[in-house]
Design a protein around this motif. Structure first.
Motif, PDB file in Angstrom:
ATOM      1  N   VAL A   1     -28.278  29.728  -4.464  1.00  0.00           N
ATOM      2  CA  VAL A   1     -27.967  28.453  -3.802  1.00  0.00           C
ATOM      3  C   VAL A   1     -29.218  27.585  -3.762  1.00  0.00           C
ATOM      4  O   VAL A   1     -30.245  27.984  -3.188  1.00  0.00           O
ATOM      5  N   ASP A   2     -29.135  26.406  -4.366  1.00  0.00           N
ATOM      6  CA  ASP A   2     -30.258  25.462  -4.300  1.00  0.00           C
ATOM      7  C   ASP A   2     -30.124  24.617  -3.034  1.00  0.00           C
ATOM      8  O   ASP A   2     -29.024  24.183  -2.683  1.00  0.00           O
ATOM      9  N   CYS A   3     -31.224  24.399  -2.347  1.00  0.00           N
ATOM     10  CA  CYS A   3     -31.181  23.688  -1.059  1.00  0.00           C
ATOM     11  C   CYS A   3     -32.132  22.502  -1.059  1.00  0.00           C
ATOM     12  O   CYS A   3     -33.135  22.488  -1.773  1.00  0.00           O
TER      13      CYS A   3
ATOM     14  N   THR B   1     -26.546  22.622  -3.152  1.00  0.00           N
ATOM     15  CA  THR B   1     -26.190  22.005  -1.860  1.00  0.00           C
ATOM     16  C   THR B   1     -27.057  20.776  -1.571  1.00  0.00           C
ATOM     17  O   THR B   1     -27.012  20.226  -0.479  1.00  0.00           O
ATOM     18  N   ASP B   2     -27.846  20.355  -2.554  1.00  0.00           N
ATOM     19  CA  ASP B   2     -28.758  19.218  -2.368  1.00  0.00           C
ATOM     20  C   ASP B   2     -28.156  17.975  -3.024  1.00  0.00           C
ATOM     21  O   ASP B   2     -27.787  18.023  -4.206  1.00  0.00           O
ATOM     22  N   SER B   3     -28.101  16.887  -2.267  1.00  0.00           N
ATOM     23  CA  SER B   3     -27.483  15.671  -2.820  1.00  0.00           C
ATOM     24  C   SER B   3     -28.296  15.079  -3.979  1.00  0.00           C
ATOM     25  O   SER B   3     -27.816  14.200  -4.693  1.00  0.00           O
ATOM     26  N   GLN B   4     -29.512  15.559  -4.187  1.00  0.00           N
ATOM     27  CA  GLN B   4     -30.270  15.119  -5.372  1.00  0.00           C
ATOM     28  C   GLN B   4     -29.609  15.628  -6.655  1.00  0.00           C
ATOM     29  O   GLN B   4     -29.892  15.129  -7.738  1.00  0.00           O
ATOM     30  N   ALA B   5     -28.772  16.665  -6.528  1.00  0.00           N
ATOM     31  CA  ALA B   5     -27.946  17.179  -7.625  1.00  0.00           C
ATOM     32  C   ALA B   5     -28.766  17.602  -8.854  1.00  0.00           C
ATOM     33  O   ALA B   5     -28.350  17.388  -9.997  1.00  0.00           O
ATOM     34  N   HIS B   6     -29.917  18.202  -8.626  1.00  0.00           N
ATOM     35  CA  HIS B   6     -30.815  18.524  -9.738  1.00  0.00           C
ATOM     36  C   HIS B   6     -30.298  19.657 -10.627  1.00  0.00           C
ATOM     37  O   HIS B   6     -30.640  19.713 -11.804  1.00  0.00           O
ATOM     38  N   VAL B   7     -29.479  20.558 -10.070  1.00  0.00           N
ATOM     39  CA  VAL B   7     -29.044  21.708 -10.879  1.00  0.00           C
ATOM     40  C   VAL B   7     -28.156  21.236 -12.041  1.00  0.00           C
ATOM     41  O   VAL B   7     -28.396  21.574 -13.201  1.00  0.00           O
TER      42      VAL B   7
ATOM     43  N   LYS C   1     -37.923  24.849  -6.078  1.00  0.00           N
ATOM     44  CA  LYS C   1     -36.633  25.465  -5.706  1.00  0.00           C
ATOM     45  C   LYS C   1     -35.611  25.311  -6.834  1.00  0.00           C
ATOM     46  O   LYS C   1     -35.034  26.296  -7.308  1.00  0.00           O
ATOM     47  N   SER C   2     -35.368  24.063  -7.252  1.00  0.00           N
ATOM     48  CA  SER C   2     -34.327  23.830  -8.268  1.00  0.00           C
ATOM     49  C   SER C   2     -34.720  24.450  -9.609  1.00  0.00           C
ATOM     50  O   SER C   2     -33.869  25.037 -10.307  1.00  0.00           O
ATOM     51  N   THR C   3     -35.986  24.347  -9.973  1.00  0.00           N
ATOM     52  CA  THR C   3     -36.461  24.956 -11.224  1.00  0.00           C
ATOM     53  C   THR C   3     -36.208  26.462 -11.196  1.00  0.00           C
ATOM     54  O   THR C   3     -35.803  27.065 -12.201  1.00  0.00           O
TER      55      THR C   3
HETATM   56 MG   LIG Z   1     -34.687  20.634  -5.693  1.00  0.00          MG
END
Ligand SMILES: [Mg+2]
Ligand SMILES: Nc1ncnc2c1ncn2[C@@H]1O[C@H](COP(=O)(O)OP(=O)(O)OP(=O)(O)O)[C@@H](O)[C@H]1O
Length: 267
Positions: A120-122, A38-44, A15-17
């Motif tokens: 939007v990344d989820c 929108t992901d708390s991993q904050a990868h973007v 997803k993030s990639t």
């Molecule tokens: Mg991700």
């Protein structure tokens, strides 16, 4: 402006990639792109090597203008980043009225900012943030990595999205299902793509697979898009082609809007 939420309930499906590199490909083609994490991993933000003192958490909780939350990442490519605090948003949102719609309401002014695409990344979970992403976006894009659990995650996201959208009398519009981390030498990859085609081809586009490419992993670690890290790589080729496919889909999506009953999922 097309708002596309990139979701699958299975973790690690690309997803993030996809958000970062598809966004970068569209930006290189001259489209104005905003990424929202929108992901708390904050990868973007991590992938692009950017930080901003104002994050999605602030946008969702404080009365501020959306411009304050936006940071420029590359030419034509802006971003609203996430951070760890987004994880506690869930408990805060529960107490808020119209809690599934906050992102949509806070982002109303986006239409003045002239973006061509908002991606939007989820996170890989059903959550209020996932529902906010769904109600904000016009379309779902579902990356499916080449395993059975990812297929199940795709099916779950379609079911849960359809249920939520039905409550709002909104159609579920799937822009496409995207096979990712595809290895043509493996039977499993071929089988998963064949299942996707059997199950979803009538409902949406099964897009050309993004092949396995370690350069995509290395690019993320180097805080670069694949086009910066290795523009000649398989990953760069695949994400540029995906951007082309998406641009071609525009005509079909416009037709869908005119004939919603034919184009949306009701099954
Ligand atoms: Mg991700
Ligand atoms: N086509 C690919 N080839 C090789 N590695 C890939 C590819 N796509 C993604 N990856 C790698 O697989 C891992 C998971 O990808 P990514 O973080 O994009 O998935 P995700 O769906 O966003 O995960 P999560 O559900 O945890 O948010 C990352 O290390 C990423 O670099």
């Amino acid at each position: 402006m097309r708002k596309i939420s990139v979701q699958n309930l299975k973790g690690g499906t690309g997803k993030s990639t996809t958000v970062v590199n598809l966004g970068a490909a569209l930006a290189l083609k001259g489209k104005r792109v905003l990424l929202i994490d929108t992901d708390s991993q904050a990868h973007v933000g991590m992938h692009l090597g950017i930080k901003h003192s104002v994050t999605l958490f602030d946008l969702m909780t404080i009365d501020l203008s959306i411009e304050e939350a936006i940071i420029n990442a590359r030419e034509n490519l802006d971003c609203i980043v996430s951070d760890k605090k987004v994880a506690v948003l869930e408990t805060m949102l529960v107490q808020m009225p119209r809690r599934e719609e906050i992102l949509r309401l806070r982002a109303r002014r986006l239409k003045n900012l002239k973006y061509d695409y908002v991606l939007v990344d989820c996170s890989p979970s059903i959550s209020l943030m996932h529902q906010n992403a769904l109600l904000f976006a016009d379309y779902l894009l579902i990356p499916v990595s080449m395993d059975v659990l990812s297929l199940a995650g795709a099916s779950s996201i379609m079911d849960s999205s359809r249920m939520l959208l039905q409550m709002y009398e909104m159609p579920l519009q799937i822009m496409g299902v995207l096979p990712t981390i595809y290895d043509g030498r493996l039977n499993m990859s071929k089988e998963v793509v064949s299942i996707l085609e059997t199950n979803y081809k009538k409902l949406t586009s099964v897009l050309t697979p993004i092949r396995t490419d370690v350069k995509l992993k290395e690019a993320a670690a180097a805080h670069q898009t694949i086009f910066e890290y290795d523009p000649k790589s398989r990953g760069a080729e695949d994400y540029m082609r995906l951007a082309d496919e998406l641009l071609e889909l525009e005509t079909r999506l416009d037709r869908q809007k005119q004939k919603p009953a034919e184009a949306t999922l009701t099954a």
